[in-house]
Design a protein around this motif. Structure first.
Motif, short mmCIF file in Angstrom:
data_model
loop_
_atom_site.label_atom_id
_atom_site.label_comp_id
_atom_site.label_asym_id
_atom_site.label_seq_id
_atom_site.Cartn_x
_atom_site.Cartn_y
_atom_site.Cartn_z
N LYS A 6 -13.78 51.18 11.50
CA LYS A 6 -12.82 50.55 10.60
C LYS A 6 -11.87 49.63 11.37
O LYS A 6 -11.61 48.50 10.95
N LEU A 7 -11.36 50.13 12.50
CA LEU A 7 -10.44 49.32 13.30
C LEU A 7 -11.12 48.05 13.80
O LEU A 7 -10.54 46.97 13.78
N ARG A 8 -12.35 48.19 14.25
CA ARG A 8 -13.10 47.03 14.74
C ARG A 8 -13.34 46.03 13.60
O ARG A 8 -13.17 44.82 13.78
N ALA A 9 -13.70 46.53 12.42
CA ALA A 9 -13.95 45.64 11.27
C ALA A 9 -12.70 44.86 10.89
O ALA A 9 -12.76 43.65 10.64
N VAL A 10 -11.56 45.54 10.85
CA VAL A 10 -10.30 44.86 10.50
C VAL A 10 -9.94 43.85 11.58
O VAL A 10 -9.54 42.72 11.29
N PHE A 11 -10.10 44.24 12.84
CA PHE A 11 -9.79 43.32 13.95
C PHE A 11 -10.60 42.04 13.82
O PHE A 11 -10.07 40.93 13.89
N TYR A 12 -11.91 42.18 13.61
CA TYR A 12 -12.76 40.99 13.53
C TYR A 12 -12.50 40.18 12.27
O TYR A 12 -12.70 38.96 12.27
N GLU A 13 -12.04 40.82 11.23
CA GLU A 13 -11.67 40.06 10.04
C GLU A 13 -10.40 39.24 10.29
O GLU A 13 -10.27 38.11 9.82
N LEU A 14 -9.47 39.79 11.04
CA LEU A 14 -8.23 39.08 11.36
C LEU A 14 -8.45 37.97 12.39
O LEU A 14 -7.75 36.96 12.39
N ASP A 15 -9.40 38.18 13.29
CA ASP A 15 -9.66 37.25 14.38
C ASP A 15 -10.42 36.03 13.88
O ASP A 15 -11.62 35.91 14.02
N SER A 16 -9.69 35.10 13.30
CA SER A 16 -10.34 33.90 12.77
C SER A 16 -10.93 33.09 13.93
O SER A 16 -10.29 32.92 14.96
N GLY A 17 -12.14 32.67 13.77
CA GLY A 17 -12.80 31.90 14.81
C GLY A 17 -13.47 32.75 15.87
O GLY A 17 -13.98 32.22 16.85
N ALA A 18 -13.44 34.07 15.71
CA ALA A 18 -14.09 35.00 16.67
C ALA A 18 -13.70 34.70 18.11
O ALA A 18 -14.54 34.59 19.00
N LYS A 19 -12.38 34.60 18.35
CA LYS A 19 -11.86 34.29 19.67
C LYS A 19 -11.83 35.50 20.59
O LYS A 19 -11.74 35.37 21.79
N GLY A 20 -11.81 36.70 19.99
CA GLY A 20 -11.68 37.92 20.78
C GLY A 20 -10.24 38.41 20.84
O GLY A 20 -9.94 39.37 21.55
N TYR A 21 -9.35 37.77 20.10
CA TYR A 21 -7.95 38.18 20.03
C TYR A 21 -7.36 37.67 18.71
O TYR A 21 -7.94 36.81 18.06
N ILE A 22 -6.20 38.22 18.36
CA ILE A 22 -5.51 37.84 17.12
C ILE A 22 -4.24 37.09 17.50
O ILE A 22 -3.45 37.57 18.32
N LEU A 23 -4.05 35.94 16.89
CA LEU A 23 -2.82 35.18 17.05
C LEU A 23 -1.86 35.51 15.92
O LEU A 23 -2.27 36.04 14.88
N TYR A 24 -0.59 35.13 16.09
CA TYR A 24 0.39 35.32 15.03
C TYR A 24 -0.10 34.65 13.74
O TYR A 24 -0.01 35.23 12.66
N SER A 25 -0.64 33.45 13.85
CA SER A 25 -1.11 32.72 12.67
C SER A 25 -2.24 33.47 11.96
O SER A 25 -2.34 33.43 10.73
N SER A 29 -1.77 34.72 8.16
CA SER A 29 -2.76 34.28 7.18
C SER A 29 -3.39 35.46 6.45
O SER A 29 -3.63 35.40 5.24
N ALA A 30 -3.67 36.52 7.18
CA ALA A 30 -4.27 37.71 6.56
C ALA A 30 -3.31 38.33 5.56
O ALA A 30 -3.72 38.73 4.46
N PHE A 31 -2.04 38.43 5.92
CA PHE A 31 -1.06 38.99 4.98
C PHE A 31 -1.01 38.15 3.71
O PHE A 31 -0.99 38.69 2.60
N LEU A 32 -1.00 36.84 3.86
CA LEU A 32 -0.95 35.97 2.69
C LEU A 32 -2.23 36.08 1.86
O LEU A 32 -2.19 36.11 0.63
N ARG A 33 -3.37 36.15 2.54
CA ARG A 33 -4.67 36.24 1.86
C ARG A 33 -4.77 37.49 1.00
O ARG A 33 -5.35 37.48 -0.07
N TYR A 34 -4.17 38.57 1.47
CA TYR A 34 -4.23 39.84 0.73
C TYR A 34 -2.97 40.13 -0.07
O TYR A 34 -2.73 41.26 -0.46
N ASP A 35 -2.16 39.09 -0.30
CA ASP A 35 -0.94 39.20 -1.10
C ASP A 35 0.00 40.29 -0.59
O ASP A 35 0.63 41.01 -1.37
N ILE A 36 0.09 40.41 0.73
CA ILE A 36 1.04 41.33 1.35
C ILE A 36 2.25 40.49 1.72
O ILE A 36 2.16 39.60 2.57
#
Length: 74
Positions: A6-25, A29-36
């Motif tokens: 589950k953690l890996r799936a969420v990480f890869y969903e947040l990691d736009s562009g499959a960079k191997g890390y998550i940026l602030y943007s 974007s994920a919070f906005l996409r899921y109306d959080i």
């Protein structure tokens, strides 16, 4: 699925562009996409909690640590 899957799936969903890390943007974007509705300040605080080494990106290892410490957010 296991917790690690589950953690890996969420990480890869947040990691736009499959960079191997998550940026602030990516996180914002994920919070906005899921109306959080978090303010920029709250989103920044969460990002800073996760970005332990302060390099401006959340690695998978940092993500796992953050998820364990803050399961309600993840």
């Amino acid at each position: 699925p296991s917790m690690s899957e589950k953690l890996r799936a969420v990480f890869y969903e947040l990691d736009s562009g499959a960079k191997g890390y998550i940026l602030y943007s990516d996180l914002r974007s994920a919070f906005l996409r899921y109306d959080i509705e978090f303010s920029y300040a709250t989103c920044g605080e969460l990002f800073n909690l996760a970005d332990v080494n302060r390099d401006g990106r959340i690695s998978y290892e940092e993500w796992v640590r953050f998820a364990i410490d803050h399961p309600n957010v993840v």
